[in-house]
Design a protein around this motif. Structure first.
Motif, PDB file in Angstrom:
ATOM      1  N   GLN A 209      22.657 -24.814   5.988  1.00 51.65           N
ATOM      2  CA  GLN A 209      22.225 -25.602   7.135  1.00 51.65           C
ATOM      3  C   GLN A 209      20.824 -25.209   7.604  1.00 51.65           C
ATOM      4  OE1 GLN A 209      23.604 -28.326   8.247  1.00 51.65           O
ATOM      5  NE2 GLN A 209      22.127 -28.630   9.883  1.00 51.65           N
TER       6      GLN A 209
ATOM      7  N   LEU B 239      27.160 -33.041  14.447  1.00 49.30           N
ATOM      8  CA  LEU B 239      26.917 -31.794  13.717  1.00 49.30           C
ATOM      9  C   LEU B 239      28.197 -30.977  13.590  1.00 49.30           C
ATOM     10  CD1 LEU B 239      23.442 -30.616  15.084  1.00 49.30           C
ATOM     11  CD2 LEU B 239      23.952 -31.628  12.855  1.00 49.30           C
TER      12      LEU B 239
ATOM     13  N   GLN C 290      17.714 -32.065  11.534  1.00 53.33           N
ATOM     14  CA  GLN C 290      19.008 -32.394  12.139  1.00 53.33           C
ATOM     15  C   GLN C 290      19.193 -31.753  13.516  1.00 53.33           C
ATOM     16  OE1 GLN C 290      22.270 -31.622   9.431  1.00 53.33           O
ATOM     17  NE2 GLN C 290      21.383 -32.857   7.809  1.00 53.33           N
TER      18      GLN C 290
END
Length: 264
Positions: free
Chosen positions: A149, A165, A157
């Motif tokens: 991530q 998320l 993001q």
């Protein structure tokens, strides 16, 4: 022979689209897209090998075998031709499917996808990276997910709603580490064949979508569009690699518009 876990959503339409998810997720990550396209297409949601309910470690296979297995899913339901949409890893798979079975694919929609690595040496280097990542996944999956991530690919993001998320993180945690790790070594970028040389011979209609902040994949998409006979390229503003997560409304509207067009 691969045993795919999949779902056919019959929306009573004349045409069907197959949706292929990205790495560390499953068909569930494509469910919002399926709903968004329900007024236009029947939808086939597929768990790719190593994810969801489709095993990888039980089989000896490669990308060509995946493509053949996806065609068998369509044939099982009497579907001779269909559209395909794939994101990232699923985009590589969608392109492989179209390259191996061009007569079976109507429109191929690729979100942040690559035809692979054409240079043999660079592909070997990538296989070393994929092998290390595979070992990392099995050694400490939660730590790998944190690493994944934090990759530059996903930094855009940070503005995504926490709820989305959290759902993404939950789905990643639900994957089986040994299966995900195995998939990397069987159809990851470091081991799959390159499809660059096939692009110029394909007569299918292609729609290439990238995010404005994903410069690597913009360059790939531009190179692909130059080689393909029929290709439309859209760059979505203020998005990185995962456009359908970062700006779903714009994404689904552009895909719907493309599917409604007559590309003949």
């Amino acid at each position: 022979m691969l045993n795919f876990n999949y779902e056919l959503i019959d929306n009573n339409k004349d045409s069907t689209i197959m949706l292929l998810h990205g790495f560390l997720s499953s068909k569930e990550s494509m469910r919002d897209i399926a709903a968004g396209l329900s007024g236009l297409r029947n939808v086939i949601l597929v768990d790719l090998p190593g994810f969801g309910g489709t095993k990888s470690s039980l089989y000896d296979y490669g990308m060509a075998d995946i493509a053949a297995g996806l065609i068998k899913i369509a044939e099982r339901h009497g579907i001779s031709t269909f559209d395909v949409l794939g994101y990232s890893m699923g985009g590589r798979t969608a392109l492989a499917l179209t390259s191996h079975f061009p007569e079976r694919i109507e429109k191929c929609i690729l979100e942040s996808a690559s035809p692979g690595i054409p240079d043999t040496l660079k592909r070997a280097e990538r296989l070393l990276v994929d092998t290390e990542r595979s070992e990392f996944i099995t050694a400490d999956y939660k730590k790998f997910l944190e690493f994944w991530q934090e990759m530059p690919l996903f930094q855009t993001q940070q503005h995504v709603e926490k709820e989305k998320l959290d759902a993404q993180a939950k789905e990643r945690l639900q994957q089986i580490p040994a299966e995900a790790a195995d998939s990397l070594l069987k159809y990851g970028t470091g081991v799959q064949q390159s499809y660059w040389k096939d692009l110029s011979s394909l007569n299918n209609d292609f729609y290439l979508i990238t995010g404005s902040e994903d410069t690597k994949f913009i360059a790939i998409a531009e190179s692909m569009s130059e080689r393909l006979k029929s290709a439309k390229l859209d760059i979505v503003d203020n998005c990185g690699h995962n456009i359908h997560l970062e700006n779903f409304e714009v994404y689904i509207n552009t895909v719907r518009k493309y599917l409604e067009e007559d590309n003949s």
